[in-house]
Design an enzyme around this catalytic site. Structure first.
Site, PDB file in Angstrom:
ATOM      1  N   ALA A   1      -9.494   3.021  -3.326  1.00 50.31           N
ATOM      2  CA  ALA A   1      -9.492   1.547  -3.268  1.00 50.31           C
ATOM      3  C   ALA A   1     -10.652   1.087  -2.395  1.00 50.31           C
ATOM      4  CB  ALA A   1      -8.164   1.037  -2.730  1.00 50.31           C
TER       5      ALA A   1
ATOM      6  N   GLU B   1     -12.432 -12.206  -3.327  1.00 50.45           N
ATOM      7  CA  GLU B   1     -12.591 -11.552  -4.633  1.00 50.45           C
ATOM      8  C   GLU B   1     -12.193 -12.536  -5.728  1.00 50.45           C
ATOM      9  OE1 GLU B   1     -10.364  -7.896  -4.422  1.00 50.45           O
ATOM     10  OE2 GLU B   1     -11.833  -6.969  -3.104  1.00 50.45           O
TER      11      GLU B   1
ATOM     12  N   HIS C   1     -11.365  -3.284 -15.079  1.00 52.78           N
ATOM     13  CA  HIS C   1     -12.190  -3.841 -14.006  1.00 52.78           C
ATOM     14  C   HIS C   1     -13.533  -4.200 -14.626  1.00 52.78           C
ATOM     15  CE1 HIS C   1     -14.291  -4.462 -10.279  1.00 52.78           C
ATOM     16  NE2 HIS C   1     -13.170  -4.280  -9.605  1.00 52.78           N
TER      17      HIS C   1
ATOM     18  N   ARG D   1     -10.074 -11.399 -13.319  1.00 43.19           N
ATOM     19  CA  ARG D   1     -10.629 -10.225 -13.982  1.00 43.19           C
ATOM     20  C   ARG D   1     -10.556 -10.200 -15.492  1.00 43.19           C
ATOM     21  NH1 ARG D   1      -8.871  -5.368 -10.079  1.00 43.19           N
ATOM     22  NH2 ARG D   1     -10.215  -6.191  -8.460  1.00 43.19           N
TER      23      ARG D   1
ATOM     24  N   HIS E   1      -8.575   0.204 -15.321  1.00 40.16           N
ATOM     25  CA  HIS E   1      -8.498   0.215 -13.857  1.00 40.16           C
ATOM     26  C   HIS E   1      -7.067   0.178 -13.333  1.00 40.16           C
ATOM     27  CE1 HIS E   1      -9.946  -0.577  -9.822  1.00 40.16           C
ATOM     28  NE2 HIS E   1      -9.260  -1.706  -9.745  1.00 40.16           N
TER      29      HIS E   1
ATOM     30  N   ARG F   1      -3.201  -8.813 -12.933  1.00 41.10           N
ATOM     31  CA  ARG F   1      -3.080  -8.711 -11.478  1.00 41.10           C
ATOM     32  C   ARG F   1      -4.238  -9.405 -10.760  1.00 41.10           C
ATOM     33  NH1 ARG F   1      -5.214  -4.729  -7.583  1.00 41.10           N
ATOM     34  NH2 ARG F   1      -6.374  -3.960  -9.373  1.00 41.10           N
TER      35      ARG F   1
ATOM     36  N   SER G   1      -2.457  -5.179  -5.252  1.00 41.76           N
ATOM     37  CA  SER G   1      -1.627  -4.002  -5.551  1.00 41.76           C
ATOM     38  C   SER G   1      -1.293  -3.183  -4.307  1.00 41.76           C
ATOM     39  CB  SER G   1      -2.269  -3.120  -6.604  1.00 41.76           C
ATOM     40  OG  SER G   1      -3.589  -2.855  -6.274  1.00 41.76           O
TER      41      SER G   1
HETATM   42  P1  FAD Z   1      -1.437   6.313  -6.206  1.00 43.49           P
HETATM   43  O1  FAD Z   1      -2.178   5.964  -5.001  1.00 43.49           O
HETATM   44  O2  FAD Z   1      -2.211   6.515  -7.438  1.00 43.49           O
HETATM   45  O3  FAD Z   1      -0.613   7.647  -5.909  1.00 43.49           O
HETATM   46  C1  FAD Z   1       0.069   8.313  -6.949  1.00 43.49           C
HETATM   47  C2  FAD Z   1       0.485   9.667  -6.433  1.00 43.49           C
HETATM   48  O4  FAD Z   1       1.375  10.273  -7.364  1.00 43.49           O
HETATM   49  C3  FAD Z   1      -0.662  10.646  -6.264  1.00 43.49           C
HETATM   50  O5  FAD Z   1      -0.457  11.343  -5.071  1.00 43.49           O
HETATM   51  C4  FAD Z   1      -0.522  11.581  -7.469  1.00 43.49           C
HETATM   52  O6  FAD Z   1      -1.054  12.849  -7.281  1.00 43.49           O
HETATM   53  C5  FAD Z   1       0.999  11.617  -7.575  1.00 43.49           C
HETATM   54  N1  FAD Z   1       1.519  12.024  -8.889  1.00 43.49           N
HETATM   55  C6  FAD Z   1       1.279  11.456 -10.097  1.00 43.49           C
HETATM   56  N2  FAD Z   1       1.975  12.103 -11.052  1.00 43.49           N
HETATM   57  C7  FAD Z   1       2.678  13.093 -10.437  1.00 43.49           C
HETATM   58  C8  FAD Z   1       3.561  14.106 -10.890  1.00 43.49           C
HETATM   59  N3  FAD Z   1       3.869  14.272 -12.183  1.00 43.49           N
HETATM   60  N4  FAD Z   1       4.092  14.954  -9.977  1.00 43.49           N
HETATM   61  C9  FAD Z   1       3.778  14.845  -8.660  1.00 43.49           C
HETATM   62  N5  FAD Z   1       2.938  13.909  -8.183  1.00 43.49           N
HETATM   63  C10 FAD Z   1       2.395  13.048  -9.062  1.00 43.49           C
HETATM   64  N6  FAD Z   1      -5.977  -2.156  -5.196  1.00 43.49           N
HETATM   65  C11 FAD Z   1      -6.058  -3.080  -4.214  1.00 43.49           C
HETATM   66  O7  FAD Z   1      -5.073  -3.740  -3.897  1.00 43.49           O
HETATM   67  N7  FAD Z   1      -7.246  -3.273  -3.568  1.00 43.49           N
HETATM   68  C12 FAD Z   1      -8.365  -2.577  -3.869  1.00 43.49           C
HETATM   69  O8  FAD Z   1      -9.398  -2.764  -3.261  1.00 43.49           O
HETATM   70  C13 FAD Z   1      -8.307  -1.620  -4.919  1.00 43.49           C
HETATM   71  N8  FAD Z   1      -9.400  -0.911  -5.287  1.00 43.49           N
HETATM   72  C14 FAD Z   1      -9.281   0.070  -6.213  1.00 43.49           C
HETATM   73  C15 FAD Z   1     -10.397   0.873  -6.515  1.00 43.49           C
HETATM   74  C16 FAD Z   1     -10.273   1.938  -7.389  1.00 43.49           C
HETATM   75  C17 FAD Z   1     -11.470   2.782  -7.707  1.00 43.49           C
HETATM   76  C18 FAD Z   1      -9.014   2.205  -7.989  1.00 43.49           C
HETATM   77  C19 FAD Z   1      -8.861   3.367  -8.934  1.00 43.49           C
HETATM   78  C20 FAD Z   1      -7.925   1.394  -7.718  1.00 43.49           C
HETATM   79  C21 FAD Z   1      -8.039   0.337  -6.836  1.00 43.49           C
HETATM   80  N9  FAD Z   1      -6.946  -0.468  -6.524  1.00 43.49           N
HETATM   81  C22 FAD Z   1      -7.051  -1.416  -5.545  1.00 43.49           C
HETATM   82  C23 FAD Z   1      -5.634  -0.190  -7.080  1.00 43.49           C
HETATM   83  C24 FAD Z   1      -4.819   0.577  -6.017  1.00 43.49           C
HETATM   84  O9  FAD Z   1      -5.652   1.519  -5.392  1.00 43.49           O
HETATM   85  C25 FAD Z   1      -3.648   1.288  -6.635  1.00 43.49           C
HETATM   86  O10 FAD Z   1      -2.940   0.440  -7.478  1.00 43.49           O
HETATM   87  C26 FAD Z   1      -2.695   1.779  -5.551  1.00 43.49           C
HETATM   88  O11 FAD Z   1      -3.401   2.539  -4.608  1.00 43.49           O
HETATM   89  C27 FAD Z   1      -1.599   2.600  -6.186  1.00 43.49           C
HETATM   90  O12 FAD Z   1      -0.869   3.229  -5.174  1.00 43.49           O
HETATM   91  P2  FAD Z   1       0.367   4.153  -5.580  1.00 43.49           P
HETATM   92  O13 FAD Z   1       0.863   4.742  -4.320  1.00 43.49           O
HETATM   93  O14 FAD Z   1       1.278   3.388  -6.436  1.00 43.49           O
HETATM   94  O15 FAD Z   1      -0.288   5.267  -6.527  1.00 43.49           O
HETATM   95  C1  SIN Z   2     -12.294  -3.866  -6.110  1.00 39.91           C
HETATM   96  O1  SIN Z   2     -12.686  -3.534  -4.999  1.00 39.91           O
HETATM   97  O2  SIN Z   2     -12.950  -4.554  -6.896  1.00 39.91           O
HETATM   98  C2  SIN Z   2     -10.951  -3.419  -6.542  1.00 39.91           C
HETATM   99  C3  SIN Z   2      -9.952  -4.373  -6.098  1.00 39.91           C
HETATM  100  C4  SIN Z   2      -8.668  -4.201  -6.842  1.00 39.91           C
HETATM  101  O3  SIN Z   2      -8.612  -3.484  -7.836  1.00 39.91           O
HETATM  102  O4  SIN Z   2      -7.708  -4.841  -6.433  1.00 39.91           O
END
Ligand code: FAD
Ligand code: SIN
Length: 520
Positions: A45, A113, A241, A288, A349, A384, A389
């Site tokens: 993120a 943003e 994205h 977005r 994304h 979103r 998130s």
């Molecule tokens: P994740 O952080 O994806 O964690 C999922 C976990 O589950 C991982 O550890 C994975 O290995 C595990 N897992 C998956 N399947 C299995 C399985 N079958 N068995 C065991 N483990 C498993 N959001 C914002 O609000 N602000 C931002 O600036 C932003 N920037 C982003 C930039 C990028 C490049 C990306 C990709 C996303 C961004 N997002 C941002 C979105 C945000 O990062 C995610 O939505 C959020 O981090 C999701 O968190 P989570 O804990 O739900 O899942």
């Molecule tokens: C970004 O930094 O543009 C990602 C932010 C987001 O997905 O919420």
């Protein structure tokens, strides 16, 4: 052999880790995660976390921005709950050790943003997720009640189905007893029994050919719950994205944060002309869905492979201070952002839909909670709002922890669950079959179920996917389990649900845009 724990958490991103810290004082916590413990969408993120932290902003403004971005189908009660909790929950994240940038006055340096009417994004340079993941992991490691098992792949959740009973989507009280987990270090499938199970498996970006998501994002949680006959909703709303770096041989795609546009970056066509004014009065800072669709349209009508993000007018030192990693990444590809424009394209994304949950994160399956990107809470609606998130994940970790702690007090283990039966399975078929099928799924989804859809494209996607589904189910039943095989199976399940939900929605709203139902 069976392991018994109070709380089983599947996934170690912001959702799983913050939940773990909250339930740990009340019982034994086992966290399984399929790759290295820090590998997650969270880690990548960039922009930050949206929260109301100063008096010039207000909960009401953030609520309205969220509702507008969601294009009329957010659950307003949920939006109000999440946004009014934002200040407290972010303070808690800071108490756990996460650091956010401050200005010379010692106040939080809040960024802006797309879709936000105020500067309200707390960030740590351009690697906010890395900082949050670091702080949470450090706190989790210190807690004696939490064990993290990395390289442990959850295959399926345990329900009455595993006791030999018939379970279908009309079964009134489906219960979750834990999960079957493949230990990738021993190659053995373990049975983990839990009083409460939390799904925190993140998104499914790899259902498309081009995504900003790391390779772990294969929709495993949604697919597991769908197979267990739990409710999944809103999957037609897959967020692209607008600005991933155009570098065709790189996968996943490198993100150019929306905060760069918040900082003054302007979208232009290859011949250097601005175009966003044709689509929305908020121009490059529109929500977005609008920006991604505008870019897609410009690329298609002009026949270009990308558009540009022009940052040449931004002060170099200021850019480097805010976006050091983006600056270096561009430079490594001979793009000097002070002289060159950055080529960008939309990329898959964020999964706005997911496992349907109530305000406590409880799914339609008893004792199974889902939070973070794999869940559908009603916060995001059809699209979103940027940086909502990470916020949703920490608010729902709090909600689900409270509910789960109470739930665990009155729940017993289901000791009669049998261990995994691998009898009669053969070694996996050639990898080429899996890799080729994965590419086919991604191509189908990108070509027919992307930013712009039609009834005909969705029908075609459905027909093509059915063949892949049948082939893969046959393979799954006769070969030993491997992560690649399971991930392919899960992605096929997720693709099927996205297409199904997209076909059911006979309108264009938010991220779901169909040429057969033009937006009024
Ligand atoms: P994740 O952080 O994806 O964690 C999922 C976990 O589950 C991982 O550890 C994975 O290995 C595990 N897992 C998956 N399947 C299995 C399985 N079958 N068995 C065991 N483990 C498993 N959001 C914002 O609000 N602000 C931002 O600036 C932003 N920037 C982003 C930039 C990028 C490049 C990306 C990709 C996303 C961004 N997002 C941002 C979105 C945000 O990062 C995610 O939505 C959020 O981090 C999701 O968190 P989570 O804990 O739900 O899942
Ligand atoms: C970004 O930094 O543009 C990602 C932010 C987001 O997905 O919420």
């Amino acid at each position: 052999m069976k392991k018994k724990v109070d709380f089983l958490i599947i996934g170690s991103g912001v959702a799983g880790l913050s939940y773990a810290l909250k339930v740990a004082p009340y019982g034994k916590v086992c966290m399984v995660t399929k790759a290295n413990e820090d590998e997650s969408n969270t880690k990548y993120a960039q922009g930050g976390i949206a929260a109301v932290m100063v008096g010039t902003d207000s909960y009401e403004k953030h609520i309205q921005d969220t509702l507008i971005a969601g294009d009329g189908i957010c659950d307003e009660e949920v939006v109000r709950m999440v946004i009014t909790e934002s200040t407290e929950r972010v303070k808690e994240l800071i108490e756990w050790g996460a650091q956010f940038d401050k200005n010379e006055k010692g106040e939080y340096d809040l960024a802006r943003e797309g879709g936000h009417s105020e500067h309200r994004i707390l960030h740590h340079k351009d690697n906010t997720g890395f900082e949050i993941e670091r702080a949470l992991l450090e706190a989790v490691h210190k807690h004696p009640n939490i064990e993290i098992f990395d390289h442990h792949f959850a295959i399926d959740i345990l329900t009455q189905h595993h006791l030999g009973k018939e379970v279908n989507s009309r079964t009134p009280d489906i219960e979750c007893y834990g999960a079957y987990v493949l230990n990738l270090k021993t190659n053995k499938i373990e049975t983990i029994l839990a009083k409460v199970t939390l799904m925190a498996t993140g998104g499914a970006g790899h259902v498309y050919s081009t995504t900003t998501n790391p390779t772990i994002a294969t929709g495993d949680g949604v697919a597991m719950v769908y197979r267990a006959k739990g409710k999944v909703e809103g999957m037609e709303f897959y967020q692209f994205h607008p600005t991933s770096l155009y570098n065709p041989n790189e996968s996943p795609s490198y993100l150019i944060s929306e905060a760069v546009r918040g900082h003054g970056g302007i979208l232009k066509t290859i011949d250097g002309k601005e175009f966003m004014h044709k689509y929305d009065e908020r121009k490059s800072l529109a929500p977005r869905d609008i920006v991604a669709r505008a870019i897609d349209n410009e690329m298609k009508t002009r026949g270009d492979d990308y558009v540009y993000l022009d940052c040449r007018h931004i002060d170099k030192n200021d850019f480097i201070q805010h976006f050091p990693n983006i600056y270096q990444k561009c430079l490594s590809l001979n793009i000097d952002i002070t002289k060159d424009m950055i080529p960008v394209v939309p990329a898959a994304h964020y999964m706005c839909g997911g496992i349907k949950v109530d305000k406590t994160g409880l799914s339609s399956i008893k004792n199974l909670y889902a939070i973070g990107e794999c869940s559908s809470t009603g916060l995001h609606g059809a699209n979103r709002l940027a940086s909502n998130s990470l916020l949703e994940a920490i608010v729902y970790a709090h909600q689900a922890a409270h509910a789960g702690i109470e739930n665990a007090k009155t729940t017993n283990y289901c000791e009669s669950i049998p261990d995994w039966d691998a009898e009669g399975t053969a070694h996996p078929e050639e990898m080429v079959l899996l890799i080729q099928s994965l590419r086919e799924v991604q191509t189908i989804m990108s070509n027919y179920v992307g930013i712009v859809r039609s009834d005909l494209r969705l029908q075609r996607a459905f027909d093509r996917l059915e063949i892949l589904y049948k082939e893969n189910e046959a393979l799954y039943l006769k070969t030993t389990i491997s992560p690649k095989l399971c991930e392919l199976r899960n992605l096929i399940n997720v693709a099927y649900i996205i297409i199904k939900h997209a076909r059911q929605r006979k309108e264009s709203v938010g991220l779901h845009y169909s040429i057969n139902y033009p937006k009024k």
